[in-house]
Design an enzyme around this catalytic site. Structure first.
Site, PDB file in Angstrom:
ATOM      1  N   HIS A  89     -19.507  21.015  23.946  1.00  0.00           N
ATOM      2  CA  HIS A  89     -20.960  21.223  24.024  1.00  0.00           C
ATOM      3  C   HIS A  89     -21.451  22.122  22.890  1.00  0.00           C
ATOM      4  CE1 HIS A  89     -24.732  21.693  26.497  1.00  0.00           C
ATOM      5  NE2 HIS A  89     -24.820  22.790  25.741  1.00  0.00           N
ATOM      6  N   GLU A  90     -20.828  23.304  22.741  1.00  0.00           N
ATOM      7  CA  GLU A  90     -21.272  24.259  21.724  1.00  0.00           C
ATOM      8  C   GLU A  90     -21.014  23.737  20.312  1.00  0.00           C
ATOM      9  OE1 GLU A  90     -23.221  26.485  22.570  1.00  0.00           O
ATOM     10  OE2 GLU A  90     -22.829  26.380  24.712  1.00  0.00           O
ATOM     11  N   HIS A 105     -23.949  21.693  19.202  1.00  0.00           N
ATOM     12  CA  HIS A 105     -25.017  22.510  18.621  1.00  0.00           C
ATOM     13  C   HIS A 105     -24.686  22.894  17.181  1.00  0.00           C
ATOM     14  CE1 HIS A 105     -27.281  22.864  22.259  1.00  0.00           C
ATOM     15  NE2 HIS A 105     -26.371  23.569  22.912  1.00  0.00           N
ATOM     16  N   HIS A 111     -25.070  20.045  14.800  1.00  0.00           N
ATOM     17  CA  HIS A 111     -26.506  19.807  14.608  1.00  0.00           C
ATOM     18  C   HIS A 111     -27.049  20.797  13.572  1.00  0.00           C
ATOM     19  CE1 HIS A 111     -30.495  18.757  16.911  1.00  0.00           C
ATOM     20  NE2 HIS A 111     -30.611  18.593  15.600  1.00  0.00           N
TER      21      HIS A 111
END
Length: 604
Positions: A386-387, A390, A393
């Protein structure tokens, strides 16, 4: 709990990438203050001179990039150790400098608006130096009814440093000053139940009584300060409404959405469509209750696997699993992730006084930093994925956008993170030969929908109701907040879940409520968006050309930073959140996974 000195440096942040010492930091603070003084001298000059305006915009960017580093250095230090006195003092010093600067530059936006919009458009067309600021400048004109006169802007800026007080107080109360309760579990072990320990116990301990002990220990750490948490949250709600009214917004929700051009209908449609589609969630709880053979089912039973699956993943195993899973996104994407995983960008393990949870934060002129509290569970592996979503991105945005449009909005922030989780899930399902692991992974997928879509929408529902009470002149007390949360649990989960008094207190331990109001709904909208994109990129019902085009659209989204309105960015990538079908898809996918789980359980 591990001590920082005993952890290998490769598992810790390298903050030297920002500054090698406080001496270097102090030197940049002086440079920053000098730039601030220069900015102030442009007052009265920018409305009649395109050249002065360009000079100021470029100087303001230089200052912003420098202040980003200056602020985040002590901020990250303090997240590693909430009792770091030096970092705390430095952070307060910077906040004070920012407030003074904000007061002295309250004239900038009102003076920009004195430049006719037609003149500004002419300047943008004539001077390529203004091209990076085009979207930002057009936004100032779109939102001009919320910009006040110079004297009023200056008056509001005096209160700038106090606007973060609820968040600061909450952080100290729930990190520095919180007292964790020790519990003796059925195996004879004794542990203080921190957030990290609680997370591990409820996801791995198959003894319901042990899970209950951990739950009660953790929530009692918050209960002892219940009235204080209630007072903090009441003040936050009052602050939000006062701030909204002062800028000509009717509600706190409007103020949260309008700057990014998000229609309020999207927020309300999310809540309404989720409330109308809670049947799969209730089916999920009923199935789990039966499979786990529980007389009463509580929220803290939601994390334990139906099958006895307690595999512990080393951090290095987790890294390899996540890296392998992103292969469908291409060689370049994977290579960038390898870089993020290998150069001191992560702080991996839970340590004393370290901030709980996980996040990724990017510094334009340095690189992203990821905070974890890795505990070896399957959930922790997914948190890493998940992290890293980020972080990827951020990396792609920084590489493809100028500073002015490099920051993507919160509204699209969770697309890449939840997309990565789905990649990881499907890759692990393909690889596993273990029947129990397969069931656990299907449960992980179901849990992702519950946690990222249903729970976050429920929390968004809670925030909306709490803010409305203040906006309608009502009173906020801890009991009022308990009642809102208790009713929501019943409405979303039905009668199958038993909600005791302590569970209602969950509002006191959700940092997002205090740090970034009206944030959590975006987990749900992003989850819906990434699910639609994932389907188009990976499902073989589409042609190779269609899938390649969808992948190109997705990567373009990640590279676009904040160069357009988030709803428009998603539409370009192929997702329209104004349509109810975008949310209906989640319920359909949930039922499909429940069918799969039932089939696997029947085999077993």
């Amino acid at each position: 709990m591990l001590l920082r000195k005993d952890i290998d440096q490769k598992y810790k942040w390298n903050l030297n990438d920002i500054y090698p010492s406080w001496t270097a930091w102090d030197a940049d603070v002086k440079v920053m203050e000098g730039l601030m003084d220069k900015i102030i001298k442009y007052k009265g000059q920018i409305r009649n001179s395109s050249h002065k305006f360009i000079e100021m915009m470029e100087l303001e960017e230089k200052l912003s990039r420098l202040s980003e580093k200056i602020y985040l250095y002590p901020y990250l230090m303090k997240d590693l150790n909430s009792k770091d006195e030096e970092a705390s003092v430095k952070l307060q010093e910077i906040e004070s400098i920012y407030t003074k600067y904000s007061i002295s530059t309250a004239w900038i936006t009102p003076e920009i608006l004195e430049i006719p919009e037609s003149t500004m458009n002419q300047w943008i067309a004539e001077y390529p130096e203004l091209d990076p600021y085009k979207f930002q400048l057009k936004e100032i004109y779109r939102l001009q009814k919320h910009v006040l006169s110079e004297d009023k802007e200056r008056l509001l800026s005096y209160f700038g440093q106090y606007m973060g007080a609820p968040s600061d107080i909450y952080s100290e109360l729930s990190t520095s000053d919180i007292k964790w309760n020790e519990v003796e579990f059925s195996d004879g072990s004794k542990l203080p139940v921190t957030n990290g320990v609680y997370s591990k116990v409820i996801s791995t301990n198959r003894n319901q009584e042990d899970r209950k002990k951990a739950f009660e220990a953790l929530y009692n750490s918050y209960l002892v300060n219940k009235n204080t948490y209630g007072a903090i949250y009441r003040n936050l709600l009052q602050r939000d409404f006062a701030s909204a009214q002062s800028r000509n917004y009717k509600t706190s929700l409007e103020k949260a959405l309008e700057p990014k051009n998000i229609p309020q209908e999207v927020y309300m449609t999310l809540i309404e469509s989720t409330r109308a589609n809670t049947a799969p969630l209730k089916r999920y709880i009923e199935l789990r209750k039966k499979a786990l053979n529980l007389k009463d089912y509580y929220y803290y039973d939601n994390q334990i696997n139906i099958v006895d699956y307690n595999r512990e993943f080393t951090y290095d195993e987790a890294k390899e699993d996540v890296l392998e899973s992103v292969t469908p996104l291409g060689k370049e994407y994977k290579e960038k992730m390898e870089k993020a995983l290998s150069q001191g960008w992560l702080d991996v393990f839970e340590t004393e006084n370290k901030r709980s949870g996980a996040y990724s934060i990017s510094i334009y002129d340095v690189h992203p930093y990821m905070l974890l509290n890795y505990n070896g569970t399957l959930d922790a592996v997914f948190t890493l994925a998940h992290e890293l979503g980020h972080t990827m991105h951020s990396m792609l945005s920084v590489e493809n956008q100028p500073y002015a449009t490099s920051n993507y909005t919160i509204f699209v922030a969770e697309v890449a993170s939840t997309f990565n989780e789905r990649l990881l899930l499907d890759n692990m399902l393909k690889k596993t030969k273990d029947h129990n692991e397969r069931i656990a992974l299907i449960e992980q997928a179901l849990g992702n929908i519950v946690g990222t879509y249903y729970i976050q929408t429920m929390f968004a529902d809670y925030e909306y109701q709490a803010h409305k009470i203040i906006e309608n002149g009502g009173a906020i007390t801890p009991d009022v907040l308990d009642n809102i949360m208790g009713n929501l649990f019943k409405e979303y989960f039905g009668e199958e879940i038993a909600v005791d008094e302590l569970q209602k207190l969950i509002w006191a331990r959700i940092p997002h409520f205090y740090n970034s109001p009206y944030y959590v709904y975006q987990y749900a909208t992003s989850f819906a968006s990434s699910a639609a994109l994932y389907d188009k990129i990976t499902d073989e019902k589409y042609s190779t050309e269609e899938r390649e085009k969808a992948l190109e659209g997705y990567l373009t989204l990640l590279k676009s930073g904040g160069n357009d309105y988030p709803m428009e960015q998603l539409k370009k990538a192929g997702v329209d959140l104004t349509k109810k079908e975008s949310f209906q898809f989640i319920g359909d996918e949930f039922n499909r996974l429940l069918d799969l789980l039932e089939a696997e359980l029947n085999k077993k």
